[in-house]
Design a protein around this motif. Structure first.
Motif, PDB file in Angstrom:
ATOM      1  N   SER A 319       0.827  -1.205   0.000  1.00 17.80           N
ATOM      2  CA  SER A 319       0.000   0.000   0.000  1.00 17.80           C
ATOM      3  C   SER A 319       0.862   1.257   0.000  1.00 17.80           C
ATOM      4  O   SER A 319       0.588   2.215  -0.737  1.00 17.80           O
ATOM      5  N   ASN A 320       1.922   1.248   0.789  1.00 18.71           N
ATOM      6  CA  ASN A 320       2.821   2.407   0.836  1.00 18.71           C
ATOM      7  C   ASN A 320       3.514   2.632  -0.502  1.00 18.71           C
ATOM      8  O   ASN A 320       3.689   3.782  -0.940  1.00 18.71           O
ATOM      9  N   ARG A 322       2.347   1.766  -3.465  1.00 18.82           N
ATOM     10  CA  ARG A 322       1.365   2.299  -4.420  1.00 18.82           C
ATOM     11  C   ARG A 322       1.134   3.795  -4.198  1.00 18.82           C
ATOM     12  O   ARG A 322       1.019   4.559  -5.157  1.00 18.82           O
ATOM     13  N   ARG A 323       1.058   4.198  -2.937  1.00 24.81           N
ATOM     14  CA  ARG A 323       0.871   5.622  -2.633  1.00 24.81           C
ATOM     15  C   ARG A 323       2.060   6.438  -3.121  1.00 24.81           C
ATOM     16  O   ARG A 323       1.901   7.532  -3.666  1.00 24.81           O
ATOM     17  N   ALA A 324       3.264   5.892  -2.920  1.00 25.25           N
ATOM     18  CA  ALA A 324       4.457   6.602  -3.376  1.00 25.25           C
ATOM     19  C   ALA A 324       4.471   6.722  -4.906  1.00 25.25           C
ATOM     20  O   ALA A 324       4.803   7.778  -5.460  1.00 25.25           O
ATOM     21  N   GLU A 326       1.839   6.708  -6.955  1.00 23.57           N
ATOM     22  CA  GLU A 326       0.813   7.668  -7.362  1.00 23.57           C
ATOM     23  C   GLU A 326       1.273   9.104  -7.139  1.00 23.57           C
ATOM     24  O   GLU A 326       1.009   9.997  -7.958  1.00 23.57           O
ATOM     25  N   ALA A 327       1.968   9.330  -6.012  1.00 22.64           N
ATOM     26  CA  ALA A 327       2.473  10.677  -5.720  1.00 22.64           C
ATOM     27  C   ALA A 327       3.515  11.113  -6.733  1.00 22.64           C
ATOM     28  O   ALA A 327       3.536  12.278  -7.180  1.00 22.64           O
ATOM     29  N   LYS A 330       1.783  11.906 -10.012  1.00 25.48           N
ATOM     30  CA  LYS A 330       1.085  13.178  -9.893  1.00 25.48           C
ATOM     31  C   LYS A 330       2.048  14.368  -9.978  1.00 25.48           C
ATOM     32  O   LYS A 330       1.738  15.423 -10.515  1.00 25.48           O
TER      33      LYS A 330
END
Length: 332
Positions: A319-320, A322-324, A326-327, A330
């Motif tokens: 999860s971490n 994937r968040r990284a 996506e960031a 972006k």
């Protein structure tokens, strides 16, 4: 004594042929130097020979500690057998029943001692190592108090003891693996609080961990994903990219679309091992806090243990990541 000889060689312009002998009888013949021949090469050569001697003394003391620790583990098993035998003799009247029970208990203890991967043997191993580290450092402390040493002699004593103890600790952590590797890696980053010998020796845990055999990794992947490895991956490197305390990673290519990936696989039984290690570390910290109130690390260790256990859940790490990702997308 070795360091002192080295300093004497550096600061003396005329040095006759001499030798230095340690307590075990090992001797080192020092080079002969005069006003004409006292060069930096002579001093460097002498320094290398003195360092080699000191290293051999450290290795000797580490080997002695390792042998003593092994003997202590078996001695504890023998003491436990004697206690249980006495209890059996007290509770059972029949001689044959006593013999049978004692044989069974002895066989069980022998199996536990032989099974170095067993959880009970692991726990005994941990507490024996912790005891030896504490006694080694405490003995040095008492030695400096009882003997009126100069500051130079005291520094040399502590330097040797730190080198021996840190090497001993590294070897056992490397054998135990699990949570103790993470502890060693954390300690190696604390140059502000630990002697340089510990930081240097434990720093080898960052990249010197042995890996699991490929068959164990294959079994873990197939068990977790419920499919044969060949059905999932077009290729899967047998040699790991790296191996750490919790898992190791392998290059692979997905069979479905040819995507290149890295597969991270936990070591066998690491969840159970880590949780026991955390419990053992808590007990050791409690004992140390009682013996040495100045070194009560329980609040820090408690928080760190809670976070370390979370690393066993790879869904959190996924999860971490994937968040990284996506960031980063972006942020272009």
């Amino acid at each position: 004594r070795v360091c002192h000889s080295c300093f004497a060689a550096r600061n003396t312009h005329s040095l006759g042929s001499a030798s230095t002998t340690d307590a075990s009888g090992a001797s080192l013949t020092m080079i002969q130097a005069s006003d004409d021949s006292h060069t930096s090469a002579d001093v460097d050569g002498l320094r290398e020979r003195l360092y080699a001697l000191e290293t051999s003394l450290v290795d000797r003391d580490v080997d002695s500690l390792m042998r003593t620790a092994t003997i202590t583990q078996y001695a504890l098993a023998g003491a436990m057998l004697l206690v249980l035998t006495a209890m059996i003799s007290f509770c059972v009247s029949s001689v044959w029943v006593r013999v049978a029970c004692t044989t069974l208990v002895g066989g069980g203890l022998a199996v536990l001692c032989a099974n170095r991967q067993g959880m009970i043997n692991r726990r005994v191993h941990v507490f024996v190592v912790a005891s030896f580290v504490y006694v080694s450092l405490k003995a040095a402390q008492l030695q400096t108090r009882r003997k009126h040493m100069s500051q130079d002699e005291e520094d040399r004593l502590w330097d040797h003891r730190y080198r021996v103890t840190s090497r001993y600790l590294f070897l056992h952590i490397k054998a135990l693996r699990g949570f103790w590797v993470k502890l060693g890696q954390y300690l190696s980053s604390r140059a502000d609080a630990l002697p340089e010998a510990f930081v240097s020796e434990l720093g080898r845990l960052q990249d010197a961990m042995p890996s699991e055999p490929f068959e164990a990794i294959k079994h873990a992947v197939e068990t977790e994903l419920k499919r044969p490895l060949n059905d999932l991956f077009a290729s899967f490197d047998k040699s790991p990219l790296a191996s750490a305390s919790i898992a190791q990673v392998h290059r692979a290519t997905l069979k479905q679309d040819g995507t290149k990936v890295v597969v991270k696989v936990q070591h066998a039984h690491i969840d159970r091992i880590m949780r026991q290690d955390v419990s053992d570390l808590s007990a050791i910290c409690w004992i140390v806090a009682k013996l040495e109130p100045r070194y009560d690390f329980r609040p820090v260790i408690s928080e760190w243990q809670r976070l370390a256990i979370k690393e066993l859940d790879f869904t959190i790490e996924g999860s971490n990541q994937r968040r990284a990702r996506e960031a980063l997308i972006k942020a272009n």
